[in-house]
Design a protein around this motif. Structure first.
Motif, PDB file in Angstrom:
ATOM      1  N   MET A 118       0.838  -1.187   0.000  1.00  0.00           N
ATOM      2  CA  MET A 118       0.000   0.000   0.000  1.00  0.00           C
ATOM      3  C   MET A 118       0.875   1.241   0.000  1.00  0.00           C
ATOM      4  SD  MET A 118      -2.526   1.403   2.982  1.00  0.00           S
ATOM      5  CE  MET A 118      -1.063   1.972   3.860  1.00  0.00           C
ATOM      6  N   ASN A 119       0.516   2.234  -0.824  1.00  0.00           N
ATOM      7  CA  ASN A 119       1.222   3.506  -0.869  1.00  0.00           C
ATOM      8  C   ASN A 119       0.676   4.415   0.213  1.00  0.00           C
ATOM      9  OD1 ASN A 119       2.421   5.902  -1.433  1.00  0.00           O
ATOM     10  ND2 ASN A 119       1.674   6.058  -3.534  1.00  0.00           N
ATOM     11  N   ALA A 120       1.503   4.705   1.245  1.00  0.00           N
ATOM     12  CA  ALA A 120       1.045   5.486   2.387  1.00  0.00           C
ATOM     13  C   ALA A 120       0.720   6.924   2.027  1.00  0.00           C
ATOM     14  CB  ALA A 120       2.107   5.460   3.494  1.00  0.00           C
ATOM     15  N   SER A 121       1.170   7.407   0.863  1.00  0.00           N
ATOM     16  CA  SER A 121       0.914   8.788   0.470  1.00  0.00           C
ATOM     17  C   SER A 121      -0.248   8.895  -0.513  1.00  0.00           C
ATOM     18  CB  SER A 121       2.174   9.400  -0.139  1.00  0.00           C
ATOM     19  OG  SER A 121       2.525   8.714  -1.337  1.00  0.00           O
ATOM     20  N   LYS A 122      -0.999   7.815  -0.667  1.00  0.00           N
ATOM     21  CA  LYS A 122      -2.071   7.789  -1.651  1.00  0.00           C
ATOM     22  C   LYS A 122      -3.083   8.904  -1.422  1.00  0.00           C
ATOM     23  CE  LYS A 122      -5.829   4.825  -3.319  1.00  0.00           C
ATOM     24  NZ  LYS A 122      -5.659   5.155  -4.734  1.00  0.00           N
ATOM     25  N   LEU A 123      -3.416   9.617  -2.516  1.00  0.00           N
ATOM     26  CA  LEU A 123      -4.440  10.649  -2.445  1.00  0.00           C
ATOM     27  C   LEU A 123      -5.817  10.017  -2.555  1.00  0.00           C
ATOM     28  CD1 LEU A 123      -3.061  13.539  -4.693  1.00  0.00           C
ATOM     29  CD2 LEU A 123      -3.397  13.597  -2.223  1.00  0.00           C
ATOM     30  N   HIS A 124      -6.717  10.448  -1.695  1.00  0.00           N
ATOM     31  CA  HIS A 124      -8.106  10.045  -1.778  1.00  0.00           C
ATOM     32  C   HIS A 124      -8.910  11.257  -2.250  1.00  0.00           C
ATOM     33  CE1 HIS A 124      -7.537   6.715   1.517  1.00  0.00           C
ATOM     34  NE2 HIS A 124      -6.834   6.492   0.409  1.00  0.00           N
ATOM     35  N   HIS A 125      -9.611  11.107  -3.357  1.00  0.00           N
ATOM     36  CA  HIS A 125     -10.385  12.216  -3.911  1.00  0.00           C
ATOM     37  C   HIS A 125     -11.755  12.309  -3.251  1.00  0.00           C
ATOM     38  CE1 HIS A 125      -7.272  12.179  -6.962  1.00  0.00           C
ATOM     39  NE2 HIS A 125      -7.728  13.358  -7.362  1.00  0.00           N
ATOM     40  N   TYR A 126     -12.135  13.505  -2.818  1.00  0.00           N
ATOM     41  CA  TYR A 126     -13.493  13.692  -2.320  1.00  0.00           C
ATOM     42  C   TYR A 126     -14.413  14.227  -3.409  1.00  0.00           C
ATOM     43  CZ  TYR A 126     -11.047  18.031  -0.921  1.00  0.00           C
ATOM     44  OH  TYR A 126     -10.253  19.146  -0.878  1.00  0.00           O
ATOM     45  N   VAL A 127     -13.871  14.491  -4.599  1.00  0.00           N
ATOM     46  CA  VAL A 127     -14.651  14.653  -5.822  1.00  0.00           C
ATOM     47  C   VAL A 127     -14.057  13.667  -6.822  1.00  0.00           C
ATOM     48  CG1 VAL A 127     -15.409  16.193  -7.673  1.00  0.00           C
ATOM     49  CG2 VAL A 127     -15.083  17.091  -5.347  1.00  0.00           C
ATOM     50  N   PRO A 128     -14.853  12.773  -7.405  1.00  0.00           N
ATOM     51  CA  PRO A 128     -14.304  11.709  -8.257  1.00  0.00           C
ATOM     52  C   PRO A 128     -13.549  12.260  -9.464  1.00  0.00           C
ATOM     53  CG  PRO A 128     -16.592  11.263  -7.707  1.00  0.00           C
ATOM     54  CD  PRO A 128     -16.317  12.648  -7.240  1.00  0.00           C
ATOM     55  N   GLN A 129     -12.488  11.563  -9.827  1.00  0.00           N
ATOM     56  CA  GLN A 129     -11.704  11.989 -10.980  1.00  0.00           C
ATOM     57  C   GLN A 129     -12.500  11.911 -12.279  1.00  0.00           C
ATOM     58  OE1 GLN A 129      -7.370  11.058 -11.108  1.00  0.00           O
ATOM     59  NE2 GLN A 129      -7.843   9.714  -9.372  1.00  0.00           N
ATOM     60  N   PHE A 130     -13.421  10.939 -12.400  1.00  0.00           N
ATOM     61  CA  PHE A 130     -14.199  10.858 -13.643  1.00  0.00           C
ATOM     62  C   PHE A 130     -15.017  12.131 -13.836  1.00  0.00           C
ATOM     63  CE2 PHE A 130     -17.819   9.428 -11.016  1.00  0.00           C
ATOM     64  CZ  PHE A 130     -18.888  10.025 -11.657  1.00  0.00           C
ATOM     65  N   HIS A 131     -15.522  12.695 -12.740  1.00  0.00           N
ATOM     66  CA  HIS A 131     -16.284  13.945 -12.818  1.00  0.00           C
ATOM     67  C   HIS A 131     -15.363  15.110 -13.191  1.00  0.00           C
ATOM     68  CE1 HIS A 131     -19.269  17.003 -11.830  1.00  0.00           C
ATOM     69  NE2 HIS A 131     -18.358  17.590 -11.074  1.00  0.00           N
ATOM     70  N   LEU A 132     -14.216  15.176 -12.555  1.00  0.00           N
ATOM     71  CA  LEU A 132     -13.287  16.266 -12.824  1.00  0.00           C
ATOM     72  C   LEU A 132     -12.772  16.236 -14.256  1.00  0.00           C
ATOM     73  CD1 LEU A 132     -11.247  16.164  -9.482  1.00  0.00           C
ATOM     74  CD2 LEU A 132     -13.092  17.743 -10.095  1.00  0.00           C
ATOM     75  N   ARG A 133     -12.533  15.037 -14.792  1.00  0.00           N
ATOM     76  CA  ARG A 133     -12.038  14.920 -16.170  1.00  0.00           C
ATOM     77  C   ARG A 133     -13.010  15.530 -17.179  1.00  0.00           C
ATOM     78  NH1 ARG A 133      -9.813   9.886 -14.351  1.00  0.00           N
ATOM     79  NH2 ARG A 133     -11.735   8.771 -14.888  1.00  0.00           N
ATOM     80  N   ARG A 134     -14.282  15.492 -16.875  1.00  0.00           N
ATOM     81  CA  ARG A 134     -15.270  16.063 -17.792  1.00  0.00           C
ATOM     82  C   ARG A 134     -15.154  17.587 -17.891  1.00  0.00           C
ATOM     83  NH1 ARG A 134     -20.388  12.417 -15.659  1.00  0.00           N
ATOM     84  NH2 ARG A 134     -19.791  10.484 -16.741  1.00  0.00           N
ATOM     85  N   PHE A 135     -14.529  18.200 -16.929  1.00  0.00           N
ATOM     86  CA  PHE A 135     -14.398  19.655 -16.911  1.00  0.00           C
ATOM     87  C   PHE A 135     -12.995  20.116 -17.307  1.00  0.00           C
ATOM     88  CE2 PHE A 135     -18.080  18.642 -14.466  1.00  0.00           C
ATOM     89  CZ  PHE A 135     -18.965  19.672 -14.727  1.00  0.00           C
ATOM     90  N   ALA A 136     -12.168  19.198 -17.797  1.00  0.00           N
ATOM     91  CA  ALA A 136     -10.831  19.547 -18.269  1.00  0.00           C
ATOM     92  C   ALA A 136     -10.913  20.118 -19.682  1.00  0.00           C
ATOM     93  CB  ALA A 136      -9.927  18.316 -18.240  1.00  0.00           C
ATOM     94  N   ASP A 137      -9.890  20.892 -20.067  1.00  0.00           N
ATOM     95  CA  ASP A 137      -9.864  21.438 -21.424  1.00  0.00           C
ATOM     96  C   ASP A 137      -9.368  20.372 -22.401  1.00  0.00           C
ATOM     97  OD1 ASP A 137      -7.070  21.330 -21.240  1.00  0.00           O
ATOM     98  OD2 ASP A 137      -6.840  23.477 -20.861  1.00  0.00           O
ATOM     99  N   GLU A 138      -9.212  20.752 -23.674  1.00  0.00           N
ATOM    100  CA  GLU A 138      -8.834  19.776 -24.695  1.00  0.00           C
ATOM    101  C   GLU A 138      -7.457  19.169 -24.443  1.00  0.00           C
ATOM    102  OE1 GLU A 138      -9.208  21.656 -28.481  1.00  0.00           O
ATOM    103  OE2 GLU A 138     -11.396  21.706 -28.411  1.00  0.00           O
TER     104      GLU A 138
END
Length: 288
Positions: free
Chosen positions: A1-21
């Motif tokens: 297990m990576n002890a520095s793992k980031l846990h997202h409180y907003v899902p990455q799939f949602h955030l990717r939809r708001f990324a630019d090209e």
């Protein structure tokens, strides 16, 4: 297990939809008024945010919650990707075919999303501190919060509320994109005059959730003036969304955000203008 793992409180799939090209996500820090590019993997997250330290000492997997959230996000990503694929070709008042199980899965996701954010953790900790008159440390804040997110009664109550609501999808063909934030599910008062945080205490508040820069989902409770919207359930709104309407919905993200407002473009002029008015009636529509 990576002890520095980031846990997202907003899902990455949602955030990717708001990324630019180019795959960049533009962030406005409303606390420092700084705009900067980031990635969906690098924001709205904290190290070991959902680590179950209260069960770890007994030998249980401390990453169980993070794994459960990941599984749920995978289901919701597939369902809403399908919706976003259909919506551009649908006419106003066309009905999306949403099976009951898909509706429940997405409603549960919205319920959990309301509960899982940094904003909820901070509000919960502040309430406990106020009640007992002493501060809550980081570990206790995590444990209080994860117990809330894992409370089946709370999650089920909110899920039923959202699932039974009238779902209306509005398409945005204007020049202004919908935005999101680190606390992306917003709530508006029935008279449209206020954005609200304490949804459990407000009867008749409706949910606003941008699925992408081009689509927003409204969940209206079947009470009061919203009953007449029942005929639009699961349908594409007949309302033509203009720039002013998009900016109005985007103001909810400025209000809800703990810190970061997120977009597929680097301009946040309207959001910057709105932020100082929070707590005033500057932008409220006239009373009926």
């Amino acid at each position: 297990m990576n002890a520095s793992k980031l846990h997202h409180y907003v899902p990455q799939f949602h955030l990717r939809r708001f990324a630019d090209e180019g795959g960049r996500l533009w962030a406005w820090d409303k606390q420092t008024d700084r705009v900067f590019p980031t990635s969906p993997g690098g924001i709205a997250a904290e190290t070991q945010f959902y680590r179950l330290t209260q069960y770890e000492v007994d030998g249980h997997d401390p990453l169980t919650m993070e794994k459960q959230l990941s599984d749920m996000e995978g289901e919701v990503s597939l369902i809403t990707d399908q919706w976003l694929g259909w919506l551009p070709d649908m006419a106003p008042l066309d009905k999306l075919p949403i099976p009951r199980i898909s509706r429940w899965i997405v409603a549960r996701f919205l319920a959990v999303q309301v509960l899982r954010t940094l904003d909820t953790r901070e509000l919960l900790s502040a309430m406990v501190e106020l009640d007992r008159g002493e501060p809550v440390d980081e570990r206790e804040a995590r444990e209080l919060h994860t117990e809330l997110v894992w409370d089946r009664r709370v999650v089920r109550s909110l899920t039923k509320r959202f699932s039974r609501s009238i779902w209306i999808f509005a398409r945005n063909d204007s020049a202004t994109p919908f935005i999101t934030s680190d606390n992306p599910v917003s709530f508006r008062s029935p008279d449209n005059r206020q954005w609200l945080r304490s949804i459990a205490l407000v009867s008749g508040a409706y949910l606003v959730f941008a699925l992408s820069p081009h689509v927003v989902l409204y969940c209206h409770p079947r009470v009061g003036p919203f009953r007449k919207l029942s005929k639009f359930n699961n349908r594409v709104s007949p309302v033509v969304v203009d720039d002013g309407m998009v900016e109005s919905e985007n103001s909810g993200q400025v209000f809800m955000a703990s810190r970061f407002v997120l977009s597929n473009r680097a301009t946040f002029d309207a959001e910057r203008a709105f932020a100082p008015t929070i707590g005033t009636d500057t932008y409220a529509p006239p009373p009926p």
